[in-house]
Design a protein around this motif. Sequence first.
Motif, PDB file in Angstrom:
ATOM      1  N   TYR A  48       0.823  -1.202   0.000  1.00 53.50           N
ATOM      2  CA  TYR A  48       0.000   0.000   0.000  1.00 53.50           C
ATOM      3  C   TYR A  48       0.863   1.261   0.000  1.00 53.50           C
ATOM      4  O   TYR A  48       0.468   2.295   0.524  1.00 53.50           O
ATOM      5  N   GLY A  49       2.041   1.148  -0.594  1.00 53.77           N
ATOM      6  CA  GLY A  49       2.968   2.275  -0.580  1.00 53.77           C
ATOM      7  C   GLY A  49       2.858   3.158  -1.810  1.00 53.77           C
ATOM      8  O   GLY A  49       2.609   2.684  -2.917  1.00 53.77           O
ATOM      9  N   ARG A  50       3.054   4.447  -1.580  1.00 52.71           N
ATOM     10  CA  ARG A  50       3.191   5.375  -2.704  1.00 52.71           C
ATOM     11  C   ARG A  50       4.658   5.391  -3.148  1.00 52.71           C
ATOM     12  O   ARG A  50       5.574   5.332  -2.311  1.00 52.71           O
ATOM     13  N   LEU A  51       4.858   5.479  -4.434  1.00 57.07           N
ATOM     14  CA  LEU A  51       6.198   5.628  -4.967  1.00 57.07           C
ATOM     15  C   LEU A  51       6.780   6.979  -4.543  1.00 57.07           C
ATOM     16  O   LEU A  51       6.044   7.934  -4.276  1.00 57.07           O
ATOM     17  N   TYR A  52       8.098   7.041  -4.492  1.00 59.76           N
ATOM     18  CA  TYR A  52       8.799   8.307  -4.306  1.00 59.76           C
ATOM     19  C   TYR A  52       9.018   8.935  -5.681  1.00 59.76           C
ATOM     20  O   TYR A  52       9.416   8.252  -6.626  1.00 59.76           O
ATOM     21  N   TRP A  53       8.799  10.237  -5.788  1.00 64.00           N
ATOM     22  CA  TRP A  53       9.049  10.904  -7.069  1.00 64.00           C
ATOM     23  C   TRP A  53      10.527  10.844  -7.450  1.00 64.00           C
ATOM     24  O   TRP A  53      10.867  10.627  -8.614  1.00 64.00           O
ATOM     25  N   ASP A  54      11.405  11.052  -6.476  1.00 61.96           N
ATOM     26  CA  ASP A  54      12.813  11.270  -6.797  1.00 61.96           C
ATOM     27  C   ASP A  54      13.716  10.095  -6.445  1.00 61.96           C
ATOM     28  O   ASP A  54      14.897  10.261  -6.141  1.00 61.96           O
ATOM     29  N   LYS A  55      13.137   8.891  -6.502  1.00 64.26           N
ATOM     30  CA  LYS A  55      13.896   7.646  -6.387  1.00 64.26           C
ATOM     31  C   LYS A  55      13.427   6.700  -7.491  1.00 64.26           C
ATOM     32  O   LYS A  55      12.333   6.877  -8.033  1.00 64.26           O
ATOM     33  N   PRO A  56      14.208   5.681  -7.802  1.00 61.80           N
ATOM     34  CA  PRO A  56      13.689   4.649  -8.709  1.00 61.80           C
ATOM     35  C   PRO A  56      12.590   3.855  -8.003  1.00 61.80           C
ATOM     36  O   PRO A  56      12.496   3.856  -6.770  1.00 61.80           O
ATOM     37  N   ALA A  57      11.750   3.185  -8.779  1.00 61.38           N
ATOM     38  CA  ALA A  57      10.772   2.266  -8.207  1.00 61.38           C
ATOM     39  C   ALA A  57      11.483   1.023  -7.687  1.00 61.38           C
ATOM     40  O   ALA A  57      12.611   0.717  -8.091  1.00 61.38           O
ATOM     41  N   ARG A  58      10.829   0.339  -6.772  1.00 65.57           N
ATOM     42  CA  ARG A  58      11.295  -1.007  -6.433  1.00 65.57           C
ATOM     43  C   ARG A  58      10.900  -1.939  -7.579  1.00 65.57           C
ATOM     44  O   ARG A  58      10.314  -1.520  -8.568  1.00 65.57           O
TER      45      ARG A  58
END
Length: 372
Positions: A290-300
């Motif tokens: 249920y996590g939101r992605l970070y804008w300024d990191k790569p996705a997992r």
Amino acid sequence: MKYKLIDLFAGAGGLTTGFHLADFESLCAIEVDKKALATYKHNYPGAKIVNEDICKVNPRELRQWLGLQSEELTVVIGGPPCQGFSRNIPAGCRSLDESRNQLYKTFLEFVEEFRPIYVVMENVPEILNAYKGIVRYEITKQLESFGYKVASASLNAAHYGIPQTRTRAFFIASLDKTPCFPKPTHSEEKSMKQLNLFDNGISSIVTVRDAIGDLPPLDAGQEYSEDNYPSQVNSIYQAMMRSESTKLVNHVARALSPVQIARVRVLKEGQDAKHLPPELAPKKHYSGAYGRLYWDKPARTITRWVFHPGSGRFFHPTQDRTITIREAARLHSFPDKFHFLGTYTEMSSQIGESVPPLLAKAIAKCLIQDCH
């Protein structure tokens, strides 16, 4: 003249797409999943398609059908199913004798028959150390017995310009020279001087914002259906993804249940299940669920479960929905000109079970260049 390949366990064509970007041409794809193969055929109509269990395909008959002599093919590529080696399977439940752990042997039978100049086999990182290294040893020795020089290693996609920290294992074999792996081109380190591994000129890691920041906003359950792109690119990566594409397709957001909508609405960028209030928190959940992605990191790692917010960090950084098929494809480095077919969950599987094309491209280029 283009280099020629056949793709075993082809899926929707992640490996093939990367090799095509490096000027290879697909002659044939073998895949048991009819829906994934429909996507492959749509994008590579010139390739011959074999929708069959590969164990029922005779390698010699296939070579003759394709009109190829031994050592005429440039490369055999493929990723034998890897569930039996995955760390998602408890160690006590794994068995080397299981049929799903033996498909790499079928892959090698095709290599022996075709004797391509190069071989590229992809799998989960665990295959390199599984069963005390027996599988890695067997694959290496079998290829060497065919006359190949062999190298194997795990690569992190984020180090090759993909906005995703996916790690995969590769076996690379060559008849004519000792194979090598492509050097990393991107780094998450702020100070390049801290890394002896990287040369000067290394680019910064590609982020989620770099990958999908130009795509139009949507609500859960909504699909973008206009004929063009509504905004200009704002990163090199976006421009690369849009190359040769004139229409945005597969930008469709899955509908969410009321409780899923309630959960995403209280989460901020980068937050996940552990930040939910007690009345919305699931009783059990995966790390990052249920996590939101970070804008300024790569996705997992983008998995086949990318459609389900409870299976990973698959919520959009700011919009109240999971990422769309096109956003997942962008994070996986499929160019926008690559169109997916099928239901939402089928397309999710096609992306999550594929090799990031830009990672495959880096390997393909390394095969045909002197990368020492």
